[in-house]
Design a protein around this motif. Sequence first.
Motif, PDB file in Angstrom:
ATOM      1  N   PRO A 155      -3.458   3.571   6.571  1.00  0.00           N
ATOM      2  CA  PRO A 155      -4.145   2.307   7.232  1.00  0.00           C
ATOM      3  C   PRO A 155      -5.804   2.456   6.524  1.00  0.00           C
ATOM      4  O   PRO A 155      -6.128   3.376   6.307  1.00  0.00           O
ATOM      5  CB  PRO A 155      -4.081   2.908   8.592  1.00  0.00           C
ATOM      6  CG  PRO A 155      -3.849   4.381   8.443  1.00  0.00           C
ATOM      7  CD  PRO A 155      -3.139   4.478   7.242  1.00  0.00           C
ATOM      8  N   PHE A 156      -6.344   1.359   6.328  1.00  0.00           N
ATOM      9  CA  PHE A 156      -7.471   1.235   5.862  1.00  0.00           C
ATOM     10  C   PHE A 156      -8.623   1.343   7.193  1.00  0.00           C
ATOM     11  O   PHE A 156      -7.989   1.348   8.422  1.00  0.00           O
ATOM     12  CB  PHE A 156      -7.711  -0.156   5.168  1.00  0.00           C
ATOM     13  CG  PHE A 156      -7.251  -0.437   3.968  1.00  0.00           C
ATOM     14  CD1 PHE A 156      -6.058   0.223   3.627  1.00  0.00           C
ATOM     15  CD2 PHE A 156      -8.185  -0.993   3.081  1.00  0.00           C
ATOM     16  CE1 PHE A 156      -5.663  -0.105   2.353  1.00  0.00           C
ATOM     17  CE2 PHE A 156      -7.707  -1.203   1.847  1.00  0.00           C
ATOM     18  CZ  PHE A 156      -6.342  -0.827   1.191  1.00  0.00           C
ATOM     19  N   PHE A 157      -9.793   1.948   6.791  1.00  0.00           N
ATOM     20  CA  PHE A 157     -10.768   2.377   7.962  1.00  0.00           C
ATOM     21  C   PHE A 157     -10.991   1.214   8.757  1.00  0.00           C
ATOM     22  O   PHE A 157     -11.182   1.095   9.829  1.00  0.00           O
ATOM     23  CB  PHE A 157     -11.750   3.278   7.505  1.00  0.00           C
ATOM     24  CG  PHE A 157     -11.565   4.603   7.093  1.00  0.00           C
ATOM     25  CD1 PHE A 157     -10.673   5.355   8.086  1.00  0.00           C
ATOM     26  CD2 PHE A 157     -11.565   4.903   5.889  1.00  0.00           C
ATOM     27  CE1 PHE A 157     -10.233   6.516   7.510  1.00  0.00           C
ATOM     28  CE2 PHE A 157     -11.122   6.273   5.347  1.00  0.00           C
ATOM     29  CZ  PHE A 157     -10.416   7.216   6.195  1.00  0.00           C
ATOM     30  N   ILE A 161      -5.737  -3.535   7.378  1.00  0.00           N
ATOM     31  CA  ILE A 161      -4.898  -3.770   6.331  1.00  0.00           C
ATOM     32  C   ILE A 161      -4.432  -2.356   6.146  1.00  0.00           C
ATOM     33  O   ILE A 161      -4.854  -1.104   6.374  1.00  0.00           O
ATOM     34  CB  ILE A 161      -5.756  -3.904   5.038  1.00  0.00           C
ATOM     35  CG1 ILE A 161      -6.588  -5.191   4.993  1.00  0.00           C
ATOM     36  CG2 ILE A 161      -4.882  -3.927   3.776  1.00  0.00           C
ATOM     37  CD1 ILE A 161      -7.842  -5.305   4.059  1.00  0.00           C
ATOM     38  N   VAL A 162      -3.005  -2.453   5.693  1.00  0.00           N
ATOM     39  CA  VAL A 162      -2.078  -0.974   5.661  1.00  0.00           C
ATOM     40  C   VAL A 162      -1.606  -1.196   3.872  1.00  0.00           C
ATOM     41  O   VAL A 162      -1.016  -2.207   3.406  1.00  0.00           O
ATOM     42  CB  VAL A 162      -1.004  -0.976   6.581  1.00  0.00           C
ATOM     43  CG1 VAL A 162      -0.178   0.210   6.465  1.00  0.00           C
ATOM     44  CG2 VAL A 162      -1.509  -1.169   7.825  1.00  0.00           C
ATOM     45  N   LEU A 163      -1.590  -0.043   3.263  1.00  0.00           N
ATOM     46  CA  LEU A 163      -1.078  -0.073   1.976  1.00  0.00           C
ATOM     47  C   LEU A 163       0.134   0.987   1.983  1.00  0.00           C
ATOM     48  O   LEU A 163       0.040   1.999   2.380  1.00  0.00           O
ATOM     49  CB  LEU A 163      -2.168   0.600   0.917  1.00  0.00           C
ATOM     50  CG  LEU A 163      -1.822   0.819  -0.578  1.00  0.00           C
ATOM     51  CD1 LEU A 163      -1.426  -0.238  -1.099  1.00  0.00           C
ATOM     52  CD2 LEU A 163      -2.671   1.628  -1.016  1.00  0.00           C
ATOM     53  N   ASN A 164       1.033   0.325   1.497  1.00  0.00           N
ATOM     54  CA  ASN A 164       2.567   0.948   1.259  1.00  0.00           C
ATOM     55  C   ASN A 164       2.537   1.514  -0.395  1.00  0.00           C
ATOM     56  O   ASN A 164       2.538   0.693  -1.081  1.00  0.00           O
ATOM     57  CB  ASN A 164       3.704   0.161   1.556  1.00  0.00           C
ATOM     58  CG  ASN A 164       4.750   0.821   1.043  1.00  0.00           C
ATOM     59  OD1 ASN A 164       4.987   2.252   1.143  1.00  0.00           O
ATOM     60  ND2 ASN A 164       6.115   0.252   1.152  1.00  0.00           N
ATOM     61  N   ASN A 188     -20.232   2.143  -1.663  1.00  0.00           N
ATOM     62  CA  ASN A 188     -20.458   2.821  -0.744  1.00  0.00           C
ATOM     63  C   ASN A 188     -19.619   2.704   0.823  1.00  0.00           C
ATOM     64  O   ASN A 188     -20.079   3.181   1.714  1.00  0.00           O
ATOM     65  CB  ASN A 188     -21.997   2.836  -0.068  1.00  0.00           C
ATOM     66  CG  ASN A 188     -22.903   3.465  -1.386  1.00  0.00           C
ATOM     67  OD1 ASN A 188     -22.522   4.347  -2.140  1.00  0.00           O
ATOM     68  ND2 ASN A 188     -24.043   2.711  -1.656  1.00  0.00           N
ATOM     69  N   GLU A 189     -18.684   1.931   0.674  1.00  0.00           N
ATOM     70  CA  GLU A 189     -17.825   1.773   1.847  1.00  0.00           C
ATOM     71  C   GLU A 189     -16.639   2.248   1.468  1.00  0.00           C
ATOM     72  O   GLU A 189     -15.745   2.105   0.438  1.00  0.00           O
ATOM     73  CB  GLU A 189     -17.662   0.047   1.948  1.00  0.00           C
ATOM     74  CG  GLU A 189     -16.949  -0.040   3.289  1.00  0.00           C
ATOM     75  CD  GLU A 189     -16.620  -1.685   3.370  1.00  0.00           C
ATOM     76  OE1 GLU A 189     -16.020  -2.008   4.578  1.00  0.00           O
ATOM     77  OE2 GLU A 189     -17.247  -2.360   2.868  1.00  0.00           O
ATOM     78  N   LYS A 190     -16.116   3.110   2.251  1.00  0.00           N
ATOM     79  CA  LYS A 190     -14.830   3.881   2.186  1.00  0.00           C
ATOM     80  C   LYS A 190     -13.640   2.872   2.942  1.00  0.00           C
ATOM     81  O   LYS A 190     -13.761   2.441   4.159  1.00  0.00           O
ATOM     82  CB  LYS A 190     -14.838   5.246   3.157  1.00  0.00           C
ATOM     83  CG  LYS A 190     -13.672   6.283   2.744  1.00  0.00           C
ATOM     84  CD  LYS A 190     -13.462   7.265   3.672  1.00  0.00           C
ATOM     85  CE  LYS A 190     -14.736   8.151   3.773  1.00  0.00           C
ATOM     86  NZ  LYS A 190     -14.326   9.467   4.283  1.00  0.00           N
ATOM     87  N   PHE A 191     -12.586   2.708   2.101  1.00  0.00           N
ATOM     88  CA  PHE A 191     -11.627   1.847   2.586  1.00  0.00           C
ATOM     89  C   PHE A 191     -10.439   2.675   3.083  1.00  0.00           C
ATOM     90  O   PHE A 191      -9.868   2.442   3.938  1.00  0.00           O
ATOM     91  CB  PHE A 191     -11.119   0.981   1.442  1.00  0.00           C
ATOM     92  CG  PHE A 191     -11.898  -0.097   1.176  1.00  0.00           C
ATOM     93  CD1 PHE A 191     -11.614  -1.399   1.704  1.00  0.00           C
ATOM     94  CD2 PHE A 191     -13.038  -0.167   0.270  1.00  0.00           C
ATOM     95  CE1 PHE A 191     -12.294  -2.422   1.554  1.00  0.00           C
ATOM     96  CE2 PHE A 191     -13.887  -1.119   0.257  1.00  0.00           C
ATOM     97  CZ  PHE A 191     -13.529  -2.394   0.701  1.00  0.00           C
ATOM     98  N   PHE A 192     -10.046   3.888   2.497  1.00  0.00           N
ATOM     99  CA  PHE A 192      -8.878   4.570   2.934  1.00  0.00           C
ATOM    100  C   PHE A 192      -9.093   6.047   2.326  1.00  0.00           C
ATOM    101  O   PHE A 192      -9.634   6.178   1.277  1.00  0.00           O
ATOM    102  CB  PHE A 192      -7.584   4.110   2.618  1.00  0.00           C
ATOM    103  CG  PHE A 192      -7.238   4.102   1.340  1.00  0.00           C
ATOM    104  CD1 PHE A 192      -6.562   5.026   0.548  1.00  0.00           C
ATOM    105  CD2 PHE A 192      -7.322   2.861   0.638  1.00  0.00           C
ATOM    106  CE1 PHE A 192      -6.277   4.898  -0.559  1.00  0.00           C
ATOM    107  CE2 PHE A 192      -6.651   2.674  -0.563  1.00  0.00           C
ATOM    108  CZ  PHE A 192      -6.291   3.741  -1.395  1.00  0.00           C
TER     109      PHE A 192
END
Length: 96
Positions: free
Chosen positions: A70-72, A59-62, A13-17
Amino acid sequence: MDDYYIAELIIGNEKFFTLNEKFDSEIEAEEAAQLAFNAISNPENLKTKYIAHDKVYSIVLNYQESQYIPFFKQYSTSQEADTVRTSLNRMFANTT
């Protein structure tokens, strides 16, 4: 009104990106999501970044060449962000 699809990573239930793109079909969204999920399994694709104006870490995902997400959630310490980053990497390590 045009219909479109988005791809999000939600764990417990946690939105990451959410991917930046909007997709015309469910299949396109699923393919892009799979690329992002595969990218999470590579530690080089996840980075901890300091956001100076907010004094927090993110945290940033390439997930594709020159495509960064970018993560929320933001973290008060780099150690906390690094722990989440490492956990995500391990969680997705066997999904590719």
